[in-house]
Design an enzyme around this catalytic site. Structure first.
Site, short mmCIF file in Angstrom:
data_model
loop_
_atom_site.label_atom_id
_atom_site.label_comp_id
_atom_site.label_asym_id
_atom_site.label_seq_id
_atom_site.Cartn_x
_atom_site.Cartn_y
_atom_site.Cartn_z
N GLY A 91 0.82 -1.21 0.00
CA GLY A 91 0.00 0.00 0.00
C GLY A 91 0.85 1.26 0.00
N ASP A 92 0.19 2.40 -0.18
CA ASP A 92 0.85 3.71 -0.19
C ASP A 92 1.91 3.82 -1.29
OD1 ASP A 92 -0.70 4.32 2.06
OD2 ASP A 92 0.83 3.52 3.40
N LYS B 160 -0.92 5.30 -5.48
CA LYS B 160 -2.06 4.98 -6.36
C LYS B 160 -2.91 6.23 -6.63
CE LYS B 160 -3.35 1.92 -3.33
NZ LYS B 160 -2.17 1.85 -2.42
N GLY C 125 -5.77 5.66 2.29
CA GLY C 125 -5.49 7.09 2.35
C GLY C 125 -4.71 7.46 1.12
N HIS C 126 -5.30 8.25 0.25
CA HIS C 126 -4.68 8.59 -1.03
C HIS C 126 -4.42 10.09 -1.11
CE1 HIS C 126 -7.06 4.85 -2.47
NE2 HIS C 126 -5.98 4.52 -1.82
N THR C 127 -3.21 10.43 -1.51
CA THR C 127 -2.83 11.85 -1.55
C THR C 127 -2.70 12.32 -2.99
OG1 THR C 127 -1.44 11.23 0.30
CG2 THR C 127 -1.20 13.48 -0.51
N ARG D 267 -22.78 -13.21 6.30
CA ARG D 267 -24.16 -13.00 5.82
C ARG D 267 -25.04 -12.24 6.82
NH1 ARG D 267 -23.99 -19.16 3.86
NH2 ARG D 267 -23.23 -19.26 5.99
N GLN E 281 -5.09 -0.24 -0.86
CA GLN E 281 -4.09 -1.12 -0.22
C GLN E 281 -3.09 -1.65 -1.26
OE1 GLN E 281 -7.68 -1.87 0.97
NE2 GLN E 281 -7.13 -0.12 2.22
N THR F 185 -5.08 -6.96 5.19
CA THR F 185 -6.39 -6.34 5.38
C THR F 185 -7.44 -7.42 5.09
OG1 THR F 185 -7.73 -4.40 4.91
CG2 THR F 185 -6.62 -5.41 3.01
N ARG G 172 5.80 5.17 8.52
CA ARG G 172 5.87 3.94 7.71
C ARG G 172 7.24 3.30 7.86
NH1 ARG G 172 3.39 7.16 2.60
NH2 ARG G 172 1.20 7.09 3.21
N LEU H 233 10.67 7.69 -7.53
CA LEU H 233 12.05 7.48 -7.98
C LEU H 233 12.96 8.57 -7.41
CD1 LEU H 233 13.69 5.63 -9.95
CD2 LEU H 233 13.41 7.41 -11.67
N SER I 196 7.63 13.12 -8.35
CA SER I 196 7.30 14.04 -7.24
C SER I 196 5.83 13.86 -6.91
CB SER I 196 7.61 15.49 -7.61
OG SER I 196 6.43 16.21 -7.91
P1 GDP Z 1 -1.66 5.56 -2.06
O1 GDP Z 1 -2.28 5.08 -0.80
O2 GDP Z 1 -1.09 4.46 -2.87
O3 GDP Z 1 -2.57 6.45 -2.85
O4 GDP Z 1 -0.42 6.45 -1.64
P2 GDP Z 1 -0.37 7.57 -0.46
O5 GDP Z 1 -0.96 8.80 -0.96
O6 GDP Z 1 -0.85 7.00 0.82
O7 GDP Z 1 1.21 7.70 -0.28
C1 GDP Z 1 2.04 8.13 -1.30
C2 GDP Z 1 2.76 9.40 -0.85
O8 GDP Z 1 3.82 9.69 -1.74
C3 GDP Z 1 1.88 10.63 -0.87
O9 GDP Z 1 2.31 11.51 0.12
C4 GDP Z 1 2.14 11.21 -2.26
O10 GDP Z 1 1.90 12.61 -2.32
C5 GDP Z 1 3.60 10.90 -2.43
N1 GDP Z 1 4.03 10.65 -3.81
C6 GDP Z 1 3.38 10.04 -4.83
N2 GDP Z 1 4.19 9.93 -5.90
C7 GDP Z 1 5.37 10.48 -5.56
C8 GDP Z 1 6.63 10.63 -6.22
O11 GDP Z 1 6.82 10.22 -7.35
N3 GDP Z 1 7.63 11.25 -5.52
C9 GDP Z 1 7.47 11.69 -4.24
N4 GDP Z 1 8.49 12.26 -3.64
N5 GDP Z 1 6.30 11.55 -3.59
C10 GDP Z 1 5.28 10.95 -4.23
P1 IMO Z 2 -3.76 2.61 0.88
O1 IMO Z 2 -4.98 2.45 0.01
C1 IMO Z 2 -1.05 0.94 3.84
C2 IMO Z 2 -2.74 -1.96 6.66
C3 IMO Z 2 -2.82 -1.56 8.11
C4 IMO Z 2 -2.62 -2.91 8.78
C5 IMO Z 2 -3.38 -3.85 7.85
C6 IMO Z 2 -4.79 -4.19 8.30
O2 IMO Z 2 -3.58 3.98 1.40
O3 IMO Z 2 -2.58 2.05 0.22
P2 IMO Z 2 -7.05 -2.79 8.31
O4 IMO Z 2 -7.39 -1.53 8.99
O5 IMO Z 2 -7.20 -2.76 6.83
O6 IMO Z 2 -7.73 -3.99 8.90
O7 IMO Z 2 -5.48 -3.01 8.63
O8 IMO Z 2 -3.43 -3.21 6.59
N1 IMO Z 2 -3.39 -1.04 5.71
C7 IMO Z 2 -2.72 -0.21 4.89
N2 IMO Z 2 -1.40 0.05 4.79
N3 IMO Z 2 -1.92 1.54 3.01
C8 IMO Z 2 -3.24 1.27 3.07
O9 IMO Z 2 -4.12 1.74 2.19
C9 IMO Z 2 -3.70 0.39 4.07
N4 IMO Z 2 -4.92 -0.08 4.43
C10 IMO Z 2 -4.70 -0.95 5.42
O10 IMO Z 2 -1.80 -0.64 8.45
O11 IMO Z 2 -1.27 -3.26 8.74
MG MG Z 3 -2.18 5.41 1.23
#
Ligand code: GDP
Ligand code: IMO
Ligand code: MG
Length: 428
Positions: free
Chosen positions: A12-13, A16, A40-42, A143, A223, A238, A304, A331, A414
């Protein structure tokens, strides 16, 4: 006409949200198909930061956004997210957001149970986001979910609520906790139902008619593959399927409509929560990756865990989802490193393996086998074409492509929307 499914290939993170936002200019419809507000998507637009959890990331570009049947919805969290985004200047109209009538609800007792379970686990805590995701999915397969449609049907709500309460009150009694009162649940559901009503739809039909009309659909996963309930680092996962095939089940379409699978892949690895992480760097390198990459969870604010790129793991993820191309993100975070390591194999009990073990006990024994790549020690942030990247960065990308047996379709350098290199358009 083509459809693209975006999934995470690590824990995850991976970025996306940024990639879905960038790609959604080419899409007519963006659909979330699993997970809940654990995601959580940024998205960053000229330094303005949008943080989304349940709303599909295409919403920032005002694309029709669907929350599919595979998602678990905490209605109060959704309403507060809508309010938060509206405060940032984007009106979330019912025309823009459509929610599946079949999605299961996350109710207060799910969150309570998530917390109680975690607290009773001692050293074996999963490290969940505490949002009630696990208990809500358990009720779904058990169910006894109350689904969105039950908000508007007294008869079916009564049946489901009885089933849920019977189950949960046995647990509450066993734990010496206050019993759940059906009247209280009904009261809060009655209050929230009218607010949600304008957004509710048969989203399966929306997706199918868009497809029939030749529109481009973007399916957005949350995730990452290693958090998948079947294929991830069980039990440290998850409670939903995060692989690409879930895009079909979670939005009510057939798998033949998933045309291209884009695997979002960070140029190194991070993980939030507990569980095995073979390439984790519990040292200065990990600290540095976290500092440069601003590696803090969007949902819980937790730091993280950080480590090197794990090619064995990503190769496995690519196969699980039939990934056609990856978007290599962050990168730029590696720009200042003199040497960069890639994990190319696992050593367990002195034997080298090139596959992911099926249980966490073995995963914890892994000693990663690394190859060292020379860093580029140059800024990559403003590169708009692959040809503009430093030679060693191009070598790093080539090495990854070879190890994971999948081409790079996009590169992100970035958090900003425009700092993105397109190598091969997933929609073409
Ligand atoms: P997601 O859950 O997959 O949508 O990712 P998150 O948003 O939780 O985490 C990705 C983090 O990296 C966020 O703070 C983004 O703003 C940042 N991010 C995404 N792409 C890049 C990149 O190419 N370079 C840098 N430095 N940050 C990035
Ligand atoms: P995005 O979409 C990173 C992790 C939690 C925990 C495990 C189970 O932002 O990539 P849960 O609350 O789902 O039962 O927790 O999964 N987890 C994530 N880690 N990014 C996420 O979503 C996550 N969603 C759940 O930290 O380890
Ligand atoms: Mg995230």
């Amino acid at each position: 006409m083509s459809n693209v499914t975006v999934i995470g290939t690590q824990w995850g993170d991976e970025g996306k949200g940024k990639i879905v936002d960038w790609l959604s200019i080419r899409a007519d419809l963006v659909a979330r198909f699993q997970g809940g507000h654990n995601a959580g998507h940024t998205i960053v637009l000229n330094k303005k930061v949008f943080k989304l959890s349940l709303l599909p990331s295409g919403i920032i570009r005002k694309k029709t956004s669907i929350i599919g049947n595979g998602v678990v919805i905490d209605p109060w969290a959704l309403i507060s997210e809508i309010k938060k985004i509206e405060k940032q200047g984007l009106k979330i109209t019912p025309k823009l957001l459509r929610i599946s009538n079949k999605a299961s609800l996350i109710l207060p007792y799910h969150q309570k149970l998530d917390e109680l379970r975690e607290n009773s686990k001692g050293n074996n805590k999963i490290g969940t986001t505490g949002r009630g995701i696990g208990p809500a999915y358990e009720d779904k397969v058990g169910r006894r979910s109350i689904r969105i449609c039950d908000l508007y049907n007294k008869e079916s709500r009564k049946i489901q609520l009885n089933a849920a309460i019977n189950h949960h009150n046995i647990i509450m009694k066993g734990l010496n906790k206050k019993l759940i009162k059906p009247a209280n649940i009904n009261k809060i559901l009655n209050k929230i139902a009218p607010t949600l009503k304008p957004y509710i739809d048969n989203t399966m039909n929306l997706v199918l008619s868009a497809n029939k009309a030749g529109k481009n659909i973007l399916f957005e996963g949350a995730q990452g593959t290693m958090l998948d309930i079947d294929h991830g680092t069980y039990p440290y996962v998850t409670s939903s399927n995060t692989v690409a095939s879930q895009a079909a089940t979670g939005s009510g379409i057939g798998p033949s409509l998933i045309h291209y699978v884009l695997g979002i892949t960070k140029a190194y690895t991070t993980r939030v929560g507990n569980g095995p992480f073979p390439t984790e760097q519990n040292n200065k390198t990990g600290e540095l990756l976290g500092k440069i990459g601003h590696e803090f969870g969007v949902v819980t604010g937790r730091k993280r865990r950080c480590g090197w790129f794990d090619a064995v793991m990503v190769n496995y993820s690519i196969k699980l989802s039939g990934v056609n191309g990856i978007a290599l993100t962050k990168l730029d975070v590696l720009d200042s490193f003199k040497n960069i390591k890639i994990c190319v194999g696992y050593k367990i009990n002195n034997k080298i393996i090139k596959s992911v073990p099926d249980n966490c006990v073995d995963m914890d024994k892994i000693k990663p086998v690394y190859e060292i790549i020379k860093g580029w020690e140059e800024d990559t942030q403003n590169c708009k074409k692959i040809s503009e990247l430093p030679l060693n960065a191009k070598k790093y990308i080539k090495k990854i492509e070879k190890l994971i047996e999948c081409p790079v379709s996009m590169i992100s350098t970035s958090p900003e929307r425009e700092d993105t290199i397109l190598v091969q358009d997933p929609f073409k």
